[in-house]
Design a protein around this motif. Structure first.
Motif, PDB file in Angstrom:
ATOM      1  N   GLN A 181       0.835  -1.201   0.000  1.00 24.67           N
ATOM      2  CA  GLN A 181       0.000   0.000   0.000  1.00 24.67           C
ATOM      3  C   GLN A 181       0.869   1.250   0.000  1.00 24.67           C
ATOM      4  O   GLN A 181       0.627   2.183  -0.766  1.00 24.67           O
ATOM      5  N   TYR A 186      -6.318   2.898  -8.220  1.00 24.15           N
ATOM      6  CA  TYR A 186      -7.253   3.213  -7.128  1.00 24.15           C
ATOM      7  C   TYR A 186      -7.952   1.938  -6.632  1.00 24.15           C
ATOM      8  O   TYR A 186      -8.134   1.756  -5.429  1.00 24.15           O
ATOM      9  N   LYS A 187      -8.295   1.080  -7.562  1.00 26.29           N
ATOM     10  CA  LYS A 187      -8.945  -0.187  -7.191  1.00 26.29           C
ATOM     11  C   LYS A 187      -7.987  -1.040  -6.354  1.00 26.29           C
ATOM     12  O   LYS A 187      -8.364  -1.601  -5.325  1.00 26.29           O
ATOM     13  N   LYS A 188      -6.742  -1.118  -6.803  1.00 28.96           N
ATOM     14  CA  LYS A 188      -5.736  -1.891  -6.068  1.00 28.96           C
ATOM     15  C   LYS A 188      -5.490  -1.284  -4.683  1.00 28.96           C
ATOM     16  O   LYS A 188      -5.365  -2.008  -3.694  1.00 28.96           O
ATOM     17  N   LEU A 189      -5.474   0.048  -4.593  1.00 26.51           N
ATOM     18  CA  LEU A 189      -5.271   0.712  -3.310  1.00 26.51           C
ATOM     19  C   LEU A 189      -6.406   0.385  -2.344  1.00 26.51           C
ATOM     20  O   LEU A 189      -6.154   0.074  -1.175  1.00 26.51           O
ATOM     21  N   ARG A 190      -7.645   0.430  -2.822  1.00 27.67           N
ATOM     22  CA  ARG A 190      -8.782   0.095  -1.952  1.00 27.67           C
ATOM     23  C   ARG A 190      -8.675  -1.347  -1.447  1.00 27.67           C
ATOM     24  O   ARG A 190      -8.949  -1.624  -0.281  1.00 27.67           O
ATOM     25  N   GLU A 191      -8.263  -2.252  -2.299  1.00 26.66           N
ATOM     26  CA  GLU A 191      -8.115  -3.660  -1.891  1.00 26.66           C
ATOM     27  C   GLU A 191      -7.010  -3.806  -0.842  1.00 26.66           C
ATOM     28  O   GLU A 191      -7.169  -4.512   0.151  1.00 26.66           O
ATOM     29  N   GLN A 217      -6.001  -1.506   1.203  1.00 23.60           N
ATOM     30  CA  GLN A 217      -6.487  -0.878   2.435  1.00 23.60           C
ATOM     31  C   GLN A 217      -7.395  -1.827   3.212  1.00 23.60           C
ATOM     32  O   GLN A 217      -7.372  -1.854   4.440  1.00 23.60           O
ATOM     33  N   ARG A 218      -8.186  -2.632   2.498  1.00 22.98           N
ATOM     34  CA  ARG A 218      -9.047  -3.621   3.171  1.00 22.98           C
ATOM     35  C   ARG A 218      -8.215  -4.707   3.849  1.00 22.98           C
ATOM     36  O   ARG A 218      -8.620  -5.266   4.858  1.00 22.98           O
TER      37      ARG A 218
END
Length: 193
Positions: A123, A145-150, A152-153
């Motif tokens: 991250q 952005y999609k990879k960052l959200r994943e 972060q989860r």
């Protein structure tokens, strides 16, 4: 002797509490350590917050310190830099890249496991890459952005809540979070020796 620097935003709330509590806990545990604190957006000489002082005094600890802005000298002095949040960690490393190997959030340092560590590192690298693209005027792909959200989860919340401007109860909750992590830190330091 282990030299530990605690870092928060203004060095008036969380990091002075961590510094004072750690000094007391380390002394009681017989650990040879020094502690200091600083802030990534601090002004030198501000008094610690009234509620932080109240919490420290209630434990019989000194509460007369003043704030310090994070400096190169702080970073060079420290063997270990423990921040109160991920954003503080990023600020330390952005300003002092030489500190990357010794800078963690307090909770990350005492709670981290390998899977969470890998997700956090990925991250942080992705955020750095995105910031570089932004600085160069490049478009950031939607997939980033999609990879960052994943990521972060997958990453635990290693932040200690900011009590700034809150009630004494809010400060007590932050102090409890800090104390719980400091107990783990004391255990970790004991096991290292």
């Amino acid at each position: 002797m282990k030299r530990i620097l605690f870092v928060c935003t203004g060095n008036t709330c969380r990091s002075p509490m961590a510094e004072g509590l750690f000094r007391d806990m380390a002394r009681k545990a017989g650990i040879d350590a020094e502690a200091r604190s600083a802030g990534v957006a601090a002004f030198d000489g501000d008094r610690i917050s009234q509620h932080s002082a109240t919490i420290l005094r209630a434990r019989g600890l000194p509460a007369d310190g003043t704030s310090s802005a994070l400096t190169k000298e702080h970073v060079a002095w420290a063997d270990l830099i423990l921040t109160m949040s991920i954003s503080h960690k990023r600020a330390v490393v952005q300003r002092h890249p030489e500190a990357v190997e010794k800078t963690y959030t307090l909770r990350e340092y005492v709670e981290r496991d390998e899977a969470a560590a890998a997700a956090l590192e990925a991250q942080e690298q992705l955020v750095a890459d995105m910031e570089l693209k932004r600085a160069l005027g490049q478009t950031i792909p939607a997939d980033d952005y999609k990879k960052l959200r994943e990521l972060q989860r997958q990453t635990p919340d290693y932040d200690i809540g900011d009590p700034f401007g809150g009630s004494l109860k809010t400060y007590q909750a932050a102090a409890a979070e800090i104390e719980a992590s400091l107990r783990k830190l004391i255990d970790k330091l004991k096991s290292e020796h």
